[in-house]
Design an enzyme around this catalytic site. Structure first.
Site, PDB file in Angstrom:
ATOM      1  N   ASP A 174      -3.020  -1.964  -7.502  1.00  0.00           N
ATOM      2  CA  ASP A 174      -3.620  -2.610  -6.329  1.00  0.00           C
ATOM      3  C   ASP A 174      -4.989  -3.223  -6.650  1.00  0.00           C
ATOM      4  O   ASP A 174      -6.017  -2.549  -6.615  1.00  0.00           O
ATOM      5  CB  ASP A 174      -3.729  -1.545  -5.221  1.00  0.00           C
ATOM      6  CG  ASP A 174      -4.180  -2.135  -3.909  1.00  0.00           C
ATOM      7  OD1 ASP A 174      -4.500  -3.337  -3.863  1.00  0.00           O
ATOM      8  OD2 ASP A 174      -4.233  -1.382  -2.919  1.00  0.00           O
ATOM      9  N   ARG A 192       0.843  -1.212   0.000  1.00  0.00           N
ATOM     10  CA  ARG A 192       0.000   0.000   0.000  1.00  0.00           C
ATOM     11  C   ARG A 192       0.863   1.240   0.000  1.00  0.00           C
ATOM     12  O   ARG A 192       0.963   1.946   0.995  1.00  0.00           O
ATOM     13  CB  ARG A 192      -0.895  -0.031   1.220  1.00  0.00           C
ATOM     14  CG  ARG A 192      -1.939  -1.064   1.049  1.00  0.00           C
ATOM     15  CD  ARG A 192      -2.807  -1.174   2.224  1.00  0.00           C
ATOM     16  NE  ARG A 192      -3.933  -1.995   1.840  1.00  0.00           N
ATOM     17  CZ  ARG A 192      -4.990  -2.190   2.581  1.00  0.00           C
ATOM     18  NH1 ARG A 192      -5.082  -1.618   3.755  1.00  0.00           N
ATOM     19  NH2 ARG A 192      -5.943  -2.954   2.170  1.00  0.00           N
ATOM     20  N   SER A 232      -7.743  -3.037  -3.803  1.00  0.00           N
ATOM     21  CA  SER A 232      -8.467  -1.757  -3.696  1.00  0.00           C
ATOM     22  C   SER A 232      -9.489  -1.612  -4.809  1.00  0.00           C
ATOM     23  O   SER A 232     -10.640  -1.251  -4.563  1.00  0.00           O
ATOM     24  CB  SER A 232      -7.510  -0.575  -3.795  1.00  0.00           C
ATOM     25  OG  SER A 232      -6.804  -0.450  -2.615  1.00  0.00           O
ATOM     26  N   TYR A 246      -3.308  -0.839   7.041  1.00  0.00           N
ATOM     27  CA  TYR A 246      -4.199  -1.895   7.531  1.00  0.00           C
ATOM     28  C   TYR A 246      -4.520  -1.689   9.011  1.00  0.00           C
ATOM     29  O   TYR A 246      -3.711  -1.132   9.756  1.00  0.00           O
ATOM     30  CB  TYR A 246      -3.524  -3.270   7.393  1.00  0.00           C
ATOM     31  CG  TYR A 246      -3.451  -3.764   5.972  1.00  0.00           C
ATOM     32  CD1 TYR A 246      -4.558  -4.323   5.354  1.00  0.00           C
ATOM     33  CD2 TYR A 246      -2.271  -3.682   5.246  1.00  0.00           C
ATOM     34  CE1 TYR A 246      -4.493  -4.787   4.055  1.00  0.00           C
ATOM     35  CE2 TYR A 246      -2.189  -4.144   3.945  1.00  0.00           C
ATOM     36  CZ  TYR A 246      -3.306  -4.696   3.358  1.00  0.00           C
ATOM     37  OH  TYR A 246      -3.235  -5.149   2.073  1.00  0.00           O
ATOM     38  N   GLN A 299      -0.261   2.107  -6.025  1.00  0.00           N
ATOM     39  CA  GLN A 299      -1.719   2.258  -5.985  1.00  0.00           C
ATOM     40  C   GLN A 299      -2.404   1.829  -7.293  1.00  0.00           C
ATOM     41  O   GLN A 299      -3.449   1.201  -7.273  1.00  0.00           O
ATOM     42  CB  GLN A 299      -2.072   3.716  -5.689  1.00  0.00           C
ATOM     43  CG  GLN A 299      -3.060   3.818  -4.567  1.00  0.00           C
ATOM     44  CD  GLN A 299      -3.110   5.225  -3.971  1.00  0.00           C
ATOM     45  OE1 GLN A 299      -2.332   6.092  -4.338  1.00  0.00           O
ATOM     46  NE2 GLN A 299      -4.032   5.435  -3.068  1.00  0.00           N
TER      47      GLN A 299
HETATM   48  P1  NAD Z   1      -9.098  -4.000   4.752  1.00  0.00           P
HETATM   49  O1  NAD Z   1      -9.823  -4.676   3.618  1.00  0.00           O
HETATM   50  O2  NAD Z   1      -7.853  -4.584   5.265  1.00  0.00           O
HETATM   51  O3  NAD Z   1     -10.146  -3.880   5.992  1.00  0.00           O
HETATM   52  C1  NAD Z   1     -11.411  -3.305   5.824  1.00  0.00           C
HETATM   53  C2  NAD Z   1     -11.714  -2.362   6.974  1.00  0.00           C
HETATM   54  O4  NAD Z   1     -11.982  -3.106   8.158  1.00  0.00           O
HETATM   55  C3  NAD Z   1     -10.560  -1.406   7.328  1.00  0.00           C
HETATM   56  O5  NAD Z   1     -11.017  -0.075   7.232  1.00  0.00           O
HETATM   57  C4  NAD Z   1     -10.231  -1.780   8.762  1.00  0.00           C
HETATM   58  O6  NAD Z   1      -9.803  -0.670   9.535  1.00  0.00           O
HETATM   59  C5  NAD Z   1     -11.576  -2.317   9.238  1.00  0.00           C
HETATM   60  N1  NAD Z   1     -11.575  -3.087  10.502  1.00  0.00           N
HETATM   61  C6  NAD Z   1     -10.638  -3.920  11.025  1.00  0.00           C
HETATM   62  N2  NAD Z   1     -11.044  -4.375  12.244  1.00  0.00           N
HETATM   63  C7  NAD Z   1     -12.273  -3.824  12.493  1.00  0.00           C
HETATM   64  C8  NAD Z   1     -13.205  -3.884  13.559  1.00  0.00           C
HETATM   65  N3  NAD Z   1     -12.989  -4.589  14.659  1.00  0.00           N
HETATM   66  N4  NAD Z   1     -14.347  -3.177  13.443  1.00  0.00           N
HETATM   67  C9  NAD Z   1     -14.633  -2.421  12.355  1.00  0.00           C
HETATM   68  N5  NAD Z   1     -13.782  -2.317  11.314  1.00  0.00           N
HETATM   69  C10 NAD Z   1     -12.619  -3.000  11.375  1.00  0.00           C
HETATM   70  O7  NAD Z   1      -8.807  -2.462   4.419  1.00  0.00           O
HETATM   71  P2  NAD Z   1      -8.942  -1.641   3.087  1.00  0.00           P
HETATM   72  O8  NAD Z   1     -10.352  -1.340   2.849  1.00  0.00           O
HETATM   73  O9  NAD Z   1      -8.218  -2.319   1.965  1.00  0.00           O
HETATM   74  O10 NAD Z   1      -8.139  -0.277   3.402  1.00  0.00           O
HETATM   75  C11 NAD Z   1      -7.884   0.231   4.667  1.00  0.00           C
HETATM   76  C12 NAD Z   1      -7.146   1.581   4.507  1.00  0.00           C
HETATM   77  O11 NAD Z   1      -5.967   1.468   3.726  1.00  0.00           O
HETATM   78  C13 NAD Z   1      -8.006   2.631   3.814  1.00  0.00           C
HETATM   79  O12 NAD Z   1      -7.871   3.830   4.507  1.00  0.00           O
HETATM   80  C14 NAD Z   1      -7.415   2.773   2.448  1.00  0.00           C
HETATM   81  O13 NAD Z   1      -7.569   4.069   1.908  1.00  0.00           O
HETATM   82  C15 NAD Z   1      -5.961   2.466   2.710  1.00  0.00           C
HETATM   83  N6  NAD Z   1      -5.360   1.937   1.475  1.00  0.00           N
HETATM   84  C16 NAD Z   1      -4.281   2.583   0.960  1.00  0.00           C
HETATM   85  C17 NAD Z   1      -3.707   2.105  -0.209  1.00  0.00           C
HETATM   86  C18 NAD Z   1      -2.512   2.811  -0.813  1.00  0.00           C
HETATM   87  O14 NAD Z   1      -2.071   3.785  -0.293  1.00  0.00           O
HETATM   88  N7  NAD Z   1      -1.974   2.286  -1.893  1.00  0.00           N
HETATM   89  C19 NAD Z   1      -4.220   0.976  -0.848  1.00  0.00           C
HETATM   90  C20 NAD Z   1      -5.314   0.311  -0.263  1.00  0.00           C
HETATM   91  C21 NAD Z   1      -5.878   0.817   0.899  1.00  0.00           C
END
Ligand code: NAD
Length: 347
Positions: free
Chosen positions: A119, A111, A122, A217, A116
């Site tokens: 990915d 990430r 995402s 994460y 990006q």
């Molecule tokens: P993910 O699929 O790993 O998890 C989904 C969501 O579940 C996350 O928001 C996590 O915080 C949440 N979660 C974990 N435990 C929980 C709990 N007990 N209760 C409620 N929610 C809980 O995550 P994702 O959707 O792929 O992305 C998470 C973050 O990473 C986002 O802010 C995203 O913008 C960022 N991200 C950045 C990049 C990058 O910079 N290249 C790429 C992908 C994601």
């Protein structure tokens, strides 16, 4: 270098006609398994490249690409190939590789800003989040927006989203567009601002654990946090019409946020869409790839909703793959192992 794109065991395809022209510009030879794009709305005639059978494609290609590793079949039979796909559903892969085959797992793209555009998690999560609400709207015996008519008024539906990452935020945005009242929970502080900016309410729970080095994460939460969160969320679930759960923790089973006892108290007719079902699910009653009906509550366990939007999903996936291939190959040769993206994805 010859790159072959396989037909997957589902509706998405890892090469769409528009992306094919980008490979042509780089001078790569491209072949496609016959019928690979047909379920996504891309018939063979839309591709100006060689079409081959699966066996011939595997034999003739230097690089083999597909959406999911299940399309390859027996990894043992590959020799001296480079395979690029999502290996997250495969276990003990190292033991199954023969000879000089190199595998790249697209689910391991780091990430970082530069990665990006490659990915796949995402890009697919965004589509799944949107589709989760569309699916819930189909199953729910209610309409989403408020409506005032001469025959009486209809209240807007209440939606709760657990996990406000990529999928969760898309679910929130889609539910808001349809006129729902939305609340969301996530242990990451950054998620709060994003939830509020979409016009939803954030369910405040104190004591979340965060790790800035976890690469975006969420990390495993303490028992105390999870129990406080369950208490706060349960109050809302009893009033909710739709619940979308997306909570995931990298490298471990998804946290169970909805117990059977809470489902027992939910309104009959309400719908839970559990997008975390492939990693255990966020609801105790979830069954992966199945719809369970418990006391009138439908619990849909589906982590694969992006496949139901195969046309758009394939375009995004193909672009992710193209960006990955353009990054890891220079003049038809793999770049060095010191590259962060290559190192993370190489098995
Ligand atoms: P993910 O699929 O790993 O998890 C989904 C969501 O579940 C996350 O928001 C996590 O915080 C949440 N979660 C974990 N435990 C929980 C709990 N007990 N209760 C409620 N929610 C809980 O995550 P994702 O959707 O792929 O992305 C998470 C973050 O990473 C986002 O802010 C995203 O913008 C960022 N991200 C950045 C990049 C990058 O910079 N290249 C790429 C992908 C994601």
């Amino acid at each position: 270098m010859k790159i072959g794109f396989l037909k997957d065991n589902e509706s998405r395809v890892s090469l769409t006609p528009i992306i094919l022209s980008k490979y042509d510009k780089l001078g790569y030879k491209i072949c496609l398994e016959s019928g690979a794009g047909s379920l996504a709305g891309y018939p063979d005639k839309a591709y100006e490249c060689t079409k081959l059978t699966k066996n011939n494609l595997i034999k003739e290609s230097d690089v083999i690409v597909c959406v999911d590793s299940s399309a390859i079949g027996d990894l043992n039979k590959l020799n001296n190939k480079i395979v690029i796909t999502n290996f997250s559903g495969h276990t003990n892969i190292e033991k199954k590789i023969n000879g000089k085959t190199i595998l790249f797992d697209l689910s391991k793209i780091p990430r970082t800003t530069i990665a990006q555009s490659m990915d796949i998690l995402s890009s697919m999560s965004g589509l799944s989040g949107y589709k989760s609400i569309i699916k819930a709207a189909e199953l729910l015996p209610k309409m989403f927006p408020m409506m005032i008519t001469a025959a009486g008024s209809i209240k807007p539906v209440k939606v709760v989203v657990l996990g406000a990452g990529v999928a969760g935020l898309q679910a929130i945005a889609t539910a808001k567009r349809l006129g729902a009242v939305v609340e969301a929970s996530d242990p990451r502080e950054a998620a709060k601002e994003e939830v509020l900016s979409l016009g939803a309410k954030f369910i405040e729970v104190e004591g979340a654990v965060e790790d800035k080095d976890a690469g975006g994460y969420a990390v495993k939460q303490t028992k105390e946090y999870l129990s406080k969160q369950k208490e706060e969320v349960s109050k809302r679930l009893k009033q909710a019409d739709v619940v979308v759960t997306t909570a995931q923790v990298l490298g471990s089973k998804s946290p169970v946020l909805i117990s059977k006892a809470v489902v027992d108290e939910m309104r009959p007719g309400s719908v839970i869409i559990d997008l975390a079902s492939s990693t255990g699910g966020n609801c105790e009653l979830t069954k992966d790839n199945k719809i369970v009906i418990h006391n009138g509550v439908s619990i849909v366990g589906n982590s694969y909703l992006a496949s139901e939007l195969a046309h758009d999903a394939s375009n995004l996936f193909s672009n992710n793959v193209f960006n990955f291939i353009s990054h890891i190959f220079k003049d038809g040769k793999l770049i060095g192992d010191e590259d962060d993206i290559l190192k993370n994805c190489k098995i």
